[in-house]
Design an enzyme around this catalytic site. Structure first.
Site: not given
Length: 303
Positions: A9, A87-88, A112, A201, A250
């Site tokens: 993102q 991340s993603l 998610r 996170h 994560q």
């Protein structure tokens, strides 16, 4: 050794799919919308700012990284030795590696995004990029702030260790905002609040992690075609069960991106190709390891 890296993102932009005009590519965009029961073309065009809403940002970025993967594979006619994503982007890496199907993962990352948005009420969380501070010093200060705060005050901590001198902090809005002056006095050159209300996170995402675990458990996992370096551990694995556990963790633990890149280099990677929209990871990579080759699939002529 070649590594492909996938953005998360913050890399999205309006009309980022405009160049993908081949029939198979348009079909993938259409099918993505059907799977999510949404007008994906409208999201990608920026209608009603849907592209910046987490539950739509995440599937849109997975879709774009998959489209870029197809173009890159066709152009270079090679497969990476390692994959990793921010991340993603770790989901995009797993799809490229064949550990997860695109269709199942598209639905999963939409969930998610929804789980993460629901975990903390709108406006109560905050993320901010802290520039110019040493990692250990920043971590120590955040620990001191937590100890001095009452449990009811919420949480503050490091969320992304992106590169030397660039760390993202996240947590309860009031704690994060109150930390700015302390961090400046300790040497932070600049602090940039991010337009993200989801404190990703951090332990504030525990609820989202539990829900995501159930989703990941129902998905079909396969051994990846190449090792995947996980954000949560900054180590490579080809074990599907291990990769799944790392994805769950994560959401509520920091992204160790700088460590992931250094691990890829330790394993032998000399060339990194960012596969997806933008070139955020390419810029970070040059700060981590100038000696490596850094390329972006979103830059004309880069390939």
């Amino acid at each position: 050794m070649k590594a492909w890296i996938f953005p998360g993102q913050g890399s999205q932009y309006v009309n980022m799919a405009a160049s993908f005009d081949r029939p198979a590519e348009r079909d993938l965009i259409r099918r993505s919308g059907e799977l999510l029961n949404v007008d994906m073309e409208a999201i990608l065009s920026g209608k009603d700012n849907l592209l910046d809403q987490t539950q739509w940002t995440q599937p849109a970025l997975l879709l774009l990284s998959t489209l870029y993967s197809g173009r890159v594979s066709e152009t270079l006619k090679v497969f990476p030795d390692l994959v990793l994503g921010h991340s993603l982007g770790e989901y995009s890496a797993l799809v490229l590696a064949g550990a997860l199907s695109f269709e199942e993962t598209l639905i999963a990352v939409h969930k998610r995004g929804s789980f993460m948005q629901e975990a903390v009420p709108q406006g109560e969380g905050l993320m901010a990029a802290v520039l110019g501070m040493e990692r250990s010093a920043l971590v120590d200060i955040l620990e001191e702030i937590r100890k001095a705060s009452s449990p009811s005050a919420g949480f503050i901590g490091a969320a992304n260790f992106n590169s030397p001198g660039q760390i993202v902090i996240a947590g309860t809005r009031s704690l994060v905002e109150d930390s700015f002056e302390t961090l400046r006095k300790a040497g932070a050159r600049k602090i940039v609040p991010l337009s993200v209300s989801v404190p990703s996170h951090t332990p504030l995402m525990d609820g989202a992690a539990k829900k995501m675990e159930e989703v990941l458990d129902r998905m079909t996992w396969k051994a990846p075609r190449c090792p995947v370096i996980s954000n949560q551990t900054a180590t490579a694995s080809s074990d599907p069960s291990e990769l799944k556990i790392r994805l769950v963790e994560q959401i509520r633990k920091p992204v160790l991106w700088e460590d992931c890149v250094r691990e890829a280099i330790r394993l032998g990677a000399t060339s990194f190709l960012e596969v997806g929209p933008g070139s955020v990871l390419t810029g970070l990579g040059k700060k981590i390891a100038k000696e490596a080759e850094w390329l972006s699939s979103d830059r004309p002529g880069s390939l």
